[in-house]
Design an enzyme around this catalytic site. Structure first.
Site, PDB file in Angstrom:
ATOM      1  N   GLU A  41       0.772  -1.111   0.036  1.00  0.00           N
ATOM      2  CA  GLU A  41      -0.104   0.100   0.060  1.00  0.00           C
ATOM      3  C   GLU A  41       0.890   1.269   0.066  1.00  0.00           C
ATOM      4  OE1 GLU A  41      -2.905  -0.121   3.461  1.00  0.00           O
ATOM      5  OE2 GLU A  41      -3.459   1.672   2.642  1.00  0.00           O
ATOM      6  N   ARG A 265       4.884 -12.697   9.713  1.00  0.00           N
ATOM      7  CA  ARG A 265       5.408 -11.820   9.466  1.00  0.00           C
ATOM      8  C   ARG A 265       6.733 -11.823  10.206  1.00  0.00           C
ATOM      9  NH1 ARG A 265       1.622  -7.595   8.981  1.00  0.00           N
ATOM     10  NH2 ARG A 265       3.140  -5.772   9.344  1.00  0.00           N
ATOM     11  N   LYS A 275       4.216   1.044  10.038  1.00  0.00           N
ATOM     12  CA  LYS A 275       4.452   1.997   9.264  1.00  0.00           C
ATOM     13  C   LYS A 275       3.710   3.565  10.112  1.00  0.00           C
ATOM     14  CE  LYS A 275       3.319   0.119   4.712  1.00  0.00           C
ATOM     15  NZ  LYS A 275       2.331  -0.120   3.856  1.00  0.00           N
TER      16      LYS A 275
HETATM   17  P1  ATP Z   1       2.646  -2.218   8.334  1.00  0.00           P
HETATM   18  O1  ATP Z   1       1.671  -3.053   9.232  1.00  0.00           O
HETATM   19  O2  ATP Z   1       3.856  -2.009   8.593  1.00  0.00           O
HETATM   20  O3  ATP Z   1       1.865  -0.965   7.643  1.00  0.00           O
HETATM   21  P2  ATP Z   1       1.448  -3.590   5.924  1.00  0.00           P
HETATM   22  O4  ATP Z   1       1.050  -4.815   5.978  1.00  0.00           O
HETATM   23  O5  ATP Z   1       0.150  -2.631   6.089  1.00  0.00           O
HETATM   24  O6  ATP Z   1       2.704  -3.070   6.943  1.00  0.00           O
HETATM   25  P3  ATP Z   1       1.729  -3.301   3.096  1.00  0.00           P
HETATM   26  O7  ATP Z   1       2.044  -2.252   2.230  1.00  0.00           O
HETATM   27  O8  ATP Z   1       0.137  -3.605   2.862  1.00  0.00           O
HETATM   28  O9  ATP Z   1       1.909  -2.934   4.565  1.00  0.00           O
HETATM   29  O10 ATP Z   1       2.305  -4.602   2.844  1.00  0.00           O
HETATM   30  C1  ATP Z   1       2.895  -5.227   1.591  1.00  0.00           C
HETATM   31  C2  ATP Z   1       3.170  -6.425   1.838  1.00  0.00           C
HETATM   32  O11 ATP Z   1       4.122  -6.605   2.532  1.00  0.00           O
HETATM   33  C3  ATP Z   1       1.985  -7.265   2.298  1.00  0.00           C
HETATM   34  O12 ATP Z   1       1.843  -8.556   1.333  1.00  0.00           O
HETATM   35  C4  ATP Z   1       2.432  -7.550   3.591  1.00  0.00           C
HETATM   36  O13 ATP Z   1       1.697  -8.867   3.909  1.00  0.00           O
HETATM   37  C5  ATP Z   1       4.049  -7.662   3.656  1.00  0.00           C
HETATM   38  N1  ATP Z   1       4.601  -7.225   4.639  1.00  0.00           N
HETATM   39  C6  ATP Z   1       4.288  -6.229   5.730  1.00  0.00           C
HETATM   40  N2  ATP Z   1       4.857  -6.014   6.562  1.00  0.00           N
HETATM   41  C7  ATP Z   1       5.474  -7.396   6.653  1.00  0.00           C
HETATM   42  C8  ATP Z   1       6.313  -8.037   7.861  1.00  0.00           C
HETATM   43  N3  ATP Z   1       6.807  -7.404   9.063  1.00  0.00           N
HETATM   44  N4  ATP Z   1       6.885  -9.222   7.483  1.00  0.00           N
HETATM   45  C9  ATP Z   1       6.779  -9.984   6.187  1.00  0.00           C
HETATM   46  N5  ATP Z   1       5.871  -9.311   5.284  1.00  0.00           N
HETATM   47  C10 ATP Z   1       5.298  -8.072   5.589  1.00  0.00           C
HETATM   48 MG    MG Z   2      -1.485  -3.838   4.662  1.00  0.00          MG
END
Ligand code: ATP
Ligand code: MG
Length: 564
Positions: A41, A265, A275
């Site tokens: 995102e 994760r 984030k």
């Molecule tokens: P955050 O919780 O840090 O805001 P998010 O999951 O909202 O992260 P996205 O931009 O939606 O961030 O993530 C893009 C991809 O990266 C998704 O497939 C998500 O599952 C993966 N991802 C995000 N954080 C992690 C993590 N800590 N470990 C592994 N994969 C991750």
């Molecule tokens: Mg997300």
């Protein structure tokens, strides 16, 4: 780890569960080739957790001759920005991956809308006029079924009409939503008539004001996967409960059968990864920006001097778990040492200079000594370093009253100056406060390195010729937070209270004059012998080079905790 090794000597690991699934799907002919996607995102900079996901998605596709799409999951207009899109692209490329196709969920808004109409026509979606609060209330609880919305049984015609009017902007934000008609008593709460569309009169960074209704994540994500023909949609464990919904939409719409798989994760010790929190650290000035070298962001890690190779190695070592876990930061550090030890050129630097004068060395004489650029890599060759009567050594390498096993310099003691001579400390010069400001030594010309080494001494230290070195600013980093498990700090506690006040130390150092190609921006970090790996920071100017310490040579924390 398995005892088997590959031809390169690397331990051979067994397949992870995703590899097993993919191999089975290819073997059975379910898929001819695989297509994965990385779906960030664009609402912030990527962090090391995303790096794990990138390495996994792109890595699996590479391994099995498939491809990976980069898809911006931009269904939430309010928080997204093109600044983030650019940084995400740059980070993925930097990690060493190229995507088959760059996509935007917002490109699918027309298709998603059409499919919403399909669901309505099939009697599987309805427009609900309840407020958000009423919808929440009527969802029930895990132990208690929800209650049907009074609008649940609207006719297809009425739903089509209302949904079209939602789209045309007739209603205010929150006045209506489109919901899937599934089961208000479903044991999985997410299937109790989830919201598919909401009204949001907001400008979108790509579609502008074309839309005032936006699809919800669960609806948009799986449908985007299907549009692209993603075979294996890999996401993190918390989406496990969303999978039935993911499958429901695909089944009801009779579209490409993408499948979702979840892995744990990545969490790291001594840092936060959400984030929102990272943004807060930037906004509050706790760090200097998204790319502050203390940040767990990819741009921060890059600025710190981490290499893409080291991050990929890290992702590989972490593996693919089915259970949430926290990875020790020292594994990440180990990975970058592993990579740089093989590749980084060695140089001398003195972080906290103390003057050393060799009283019996001829005044004005300068020698050029051979120094090895990288003992791990003979092809890296040697360089000349200047030696003279006045030198700098590390203040830490001298002690006036040393403890027993101090094998460095002390009054009456000898030490080897690396690549040069053995010197003996004859006297010290102090300032009016009693601080040692100069160490006066004698040297023995026959002890020159490479000259047959008539004598051995226990300690070897690094040094710089006082007139032949350059001033440099050096930034030394420590962990951003003092708490190992930031996800288990007491409830109600502010994570910012756990910021390490000593996470950045700036020192006025001296570095070898031959700050040649090995230092220049874009080049690999260098190893300053005995001090660690350092990379040139973009703040550098020709007059004032700035170096970031990527990592020390040894895991100082591990050795501290072993002692205690
Ligand atoms: P955050 O919780 O840090 O805001 P998010 O999951 O909202 O992260 P996205 O931009 O939606 O961030 O993530 C893009 C991809 O990266 C998704 O497939 C998500 O599952 C993966 N991802 C995000 N954080 C992690 C993590 N800590 N470990 C592994 N994969 C991750
Ligand atoms: Mg997300």
């Amino acid at each position: 780890m398995s005892a088997n090794t590959t031809a390169t000597g690397a331990p051979e690991r067994s397949l992870n569960f995703l590899e097993e699934i993919i191999e089975a799907d290819l073997a059975s002919g379910k898929h001819k080739s695989i297509l994965t996607r990385f779906p960030p995102e664009p609402n912030g900079y990527l962090h090391i957790g995303h790096a794990k996901s990138i390495c996994l998605n792109f890595g699996l596709a590479q391994k099995y001759g498939g491809a990976t799409n980069l898809r911006f999951d931009d269904t939430n207009p309010a928080k997204e920005d093109v600044e983030y899109v650019d940084s995400i692209r740059q980070d993925v490329r930097w990690l060493g991956f190229s995507w088959a196709s760059e996509r935007y969920a917002s490109d699918y808004f027309d298709q998603l809308y059409e499919w919403a109409l399909t669901l309505i026509r099939k009697g599987l979606a309805y427009v609900d006029d309840q407020t958000q609060e009423e919808i929440r209330q009527s969802r029930g609880a895990v132990t208690r079924p929800g209650t049907d919305s009074p609008f649940r049984n609207r006719s297809v015609e009425e739903n089509l009409d209302l949904f079209a009017r939602m789209r045309s902007g007739e209603f205010a934000d929150g006045a209506k939503v489109l919901r899937a008609k599934i089961d208000m008593a479903h044991p999985n709460m997410l299937l109790r008539d989830p919201i598919i569309y909401r009204i949001l009169h907001a400008e979108h960074h790509r579609t502008g004001s074309k839309w005032c209704i936006y699809p919800m994540y669960d609806y948009a994500h799986g449908e985007s996967d299907a549009i692209e023909g993603i075979t294996h949609s890999i996401c993190t464990l918390e989406f496990d409960v969303h999978r039935p919904l993911y499958d429901w939409f695909i089944e009801k719409l009779e579209i490409f059968p993408s499948r979702q798989y979840e892995f744990a994760r990545l969490n790291l010790t001594y840092t936060v990864m959400s984030k929102r929190k990272l943004l807060e650290l930037v906004r509050s000035g706790a760090v200097r920006g998204w790319d502050d070298p203390r940040m767990p962001t990819i741009c921060g890690i890059r600025r710190r001097g981490y290499t893409p190779e080291s991050i990929r190695l890290f992702a590989d070592k972490v593996g693919v778990a089915k259970r949430d876990n926290v990875i020790d930061l020292s594994l990440l550090e180990w990975c970058v040492r592993e990579d740089l030890n093989r590749r980084a050129q060695r140089r001398f630097a003195v972080l906290n200079p103390l003057k050393l004068v060799i009283v019996n060395y001829p005044e004005g004489k300068v020698e050029e000594l051979d120094a090895t650029n990288n003992p791990e890599d003979p092809a890296a060759g040697t360089r000349k370093i200047r030696f003279g009567r006045e030198l700098y050594i590390e203040r830490e390498d001298f002690m006036e009253n040393p403890p027993k096993k101090f094998f460095r310099l002390a009054p009456g003691c000898e030490v080897r100056l690396k690549y040069a001579y053995i010197v003996k400390c004859e006297e010290v010069v102090k300032d009016s406060d009693g601080n040692v400001v100069e160490v006066r030594c004698t040297y023995s010309p026959e002890t020159r390195s490479g000259g047959g080494n008539p004598r051995q001494v226990k300690g070897t230290i690094h040094w710089l010729a006082a007139e032949r070195c350059a001033a440099a600013e050096v930034r030394l980093f420590d962990r951003l937070f003092t708490e190992m498990h930031m996800d288990s700090i007491p409830e109600g506690a502010d994570y910012k209270d756990y910021l390490n006040p000593d996470s950045l130390k700036v020192v006025a150092a001296r570095v070898e004059e031959s700050v040649d190609g090995a230092y220049r921006e874009g080049a690999l970090p260098v190893q300053f012998e005995r001090l660690g790996y350092f990379s040139l920071d973009p703040d550098s100017t020709a007059q004032n080079p700035v170096f970031n310490r990527t990592v020390t040579l040894k895991d100082t924390w591990a050795s501290i905790s072993k002692k205690n």
